[in-house]
Design an enzyme around this catalytic site. Structure first.
Site, short mmCIF file in Angstrom:
data_model
loop_
_atom_site.label_atom_id
_atom_site.label_comp_id
_atom_site.label_asym_id
_atom_site.label_seq_id
_atom_site.Cartn_x
_atom_site.Cartn_y
_atom_site.Cartn_z
N ARG A 141 0.86 -1.18 0.00
CA ARG A 141 0.00 0.00 0.00
C ARG A 141 0.90 1.23 0.00
O ARG A 141 1.99 1.22 0.56
CB ARG A 141 -0.91 0.03 1.23
CG ARG A 141 -2.10 -0.92 1.15
CD ARG A 141 -3.10 -0.47 0.09
NE ARG A 141 -4.31 -1.29 0.07
CZ ARG A 141 -4.47 -2.37 -0.67
NH1 ARG A 141 -3.45 -2.80 -1.42
NH2 ARG A 141 -5.61 -3.04 -0.67
N GLU B 122 -3.58 7.73 -5.42
CA GLU B 122 -3.48 6.91 -6.63
C GLU B 122 -4.53 7.37 -7.63
O GLU B 122 -5.72 7.43 -7.27
CB GLU B 122 -3.70 5.43 -6.31
CG GLU B 122 -2.60 4.82 -5.48
CD GLU B 122 -2.92 3.44 -4.97
OE1 GLU B 122 -2.02 2.79 -4.40
OE2 GLU B 122 -4.10 3.00 -5.11
N HIS C 28 -1.42 1.38 -9.37
CA HIS C 28 -1.99 0.25 -8.63
C HIS C 28 -2.58 -0.78 -9.61
O HIS C 28 -3.79 -1.01 -9.65
CB HIS C 28 -3.04 0.72 -7.64
CG HIS C 28 -3.26 -0.26 -6.51
ND1 HIS C 28 -3.76 0.10 -5.29
CD2 HIS C 28 -3.02 -1.60 -6.42
CE1 HIS C 28 -3.84 -0.96 -4.50
NE2 HIS C 28 -3.40 -2.01 -5.17
#
Length: 352
Positions: free
Chosen positions: A269, A298, A317
């Site tokens: 993360r 993100e 991601h």
């Protein structure tokens, strides 16, 4: 305007509302209703997975729910969360009296207030294990792309001015190098299995040591202290869950311990790494490179300092962003939701 026409115009909205209620009531009788961000919208499940979901459920998009909350509230029995587009807060929970389960697509549930959701008698589920291989694959892909400067090679092919590769395009071997894995859970162990096939020396740090037979299977050596791992590795891959204990786990102190030629790979993360400290370390050339699948936010905004370094790869991601894995995630969401609606224990219920 005649009185009849005027009355008809006044009546029209009520007729439409009645038709709307009737339509959704019929759908609800046929299939359970779920609340989800409109499929295909930004941050939502892609439209290509609609047939799979609609086989079992009637999907009520969040926009329609917002516009017709009083009409639809009683019908919704499950909420599908994909990314951060749909926020499950107290206001939403209070408006869904028949809600039985909130199902998250993916493993991480740090964006869900599980105690709050459970306090309404609602279960929370996620989709673990499904993402393990895809995430391990992206970790290896990032490491290889960074080490062998694959993106530099592609850019050279697209817009080269000469036929000679510049010296700066020389990469580093992965085979025989030392990989440090921080977090040897399911995904971390799959990374180790892949790295062992590259004849890498593997060190790992974890809250709990793996059984010796599992260590031998991948040639991994346990480091009780993360500091020892950081000092020794050519590549450091972070594969931990986000928690209060792992928030900014990799900061200025940890980056200073790494080799000046080492590469940091983050597939966990974004908040596990202190991005300001990482930018500083890269500017001072305290580490060699970084390859990140996750950041905060993100995606990173244009002009963010991390996007300016030639030795940094940043993905938005994409660790689980494959057709096969996404399809299985959606199927697992459906399985969990159906189990909860039957009154059974969902296979992937998350408990705090």
């Amino acid at each position: 305007m005649s009185p009849v026409v005027a009355y008809s115009l006044q009546l029209a909205p009520r007729v439409l509302r009645g038709l709307f209620r009737s339509t959704y009531s019929q759908l609800a009788m046929a299939k359970p209703c779920i609340l989800a961000t409109r499929l295909g919208a930004p941050g939502a499940i892609y439209k290509c997975y609609a047939p799979c979901i609609e086989k079992h459920f009637t999907i009520i998009p969040t926009e329609e729910f917002t516009q017709n909350r009083q009409t639809l509230s009683d019908s919704i029995q499950a909420v599908f969360v994909w990314g951060g587009a749909l926020v499950v807060d107290r206001d939403l929970l209070q408006s869904l009296p028949n809600l039985k389960v909130v199902v998250n697509g993916g493993v991480g549930v740090d964006h869900l207030d599980i105690p709050l959701i459970n306090s309404f008698g609602v279960k929370v589920c996620n989709t673990p294990h499904v993402v393990d291989n895809a995430t391990a694959d992206i970790g290896m892909g990032l490491m290889l792309a960074s080490a062998r400067k694959i993106l530099d090679g592609h850019n050279y092919s697209v817009c080269h001015d000469s036929d000679d590769l510049p010296e700066s395009s020389m990469g580093s071997d992965v085979s025989g190098a030392t990989l440090g894995i921080i977090g040897m859970g399911r995904i971390g162990y799959k990374v180790a299995k892949r790295a062992s096939a590259f004849d890498m020396k593997i060190l790992y740090h974890n809250r709990n040591r793996r059984p010796e037979e599992e260590e031998r299977a991948v040639g991994a050596t346990y480091c009780a202290k993360m500091e020892d791992l950081l000092k020794s590795c050519d590549f450091v891959m972070v594969v931990v869950n986000l928690s209060p204990q792992t928030h900014k786990l990799i900061g200025a102190k940890e980056l200073a311990l790494m080799k000046p030629t080492a590469t940091l790979v983050n597939i966990s993360r974004g908040l596990v790494v202190d991005q300001e400290a990482l930018v500083d370390a890269l500017q001072r050339k305290a580490i060699g490179a970084a390859a990140l699948d996750v950041t905060y936010p993100e995606p990173l905004p244009r002009g963010h300092p991390l996007l300016s370094f030639p030795n940094v790869i940043v993905l938005p991601h994409m660790g689980t962003h494959s057709r096969e894995t996404t399809g299985v995630m959606v199927e697992r969401m459906i399985t969990n939701a159906l189990a909860a609606l039957r009154g059974d224990t969902p296979p992937n219920e998350v408990k705090v």
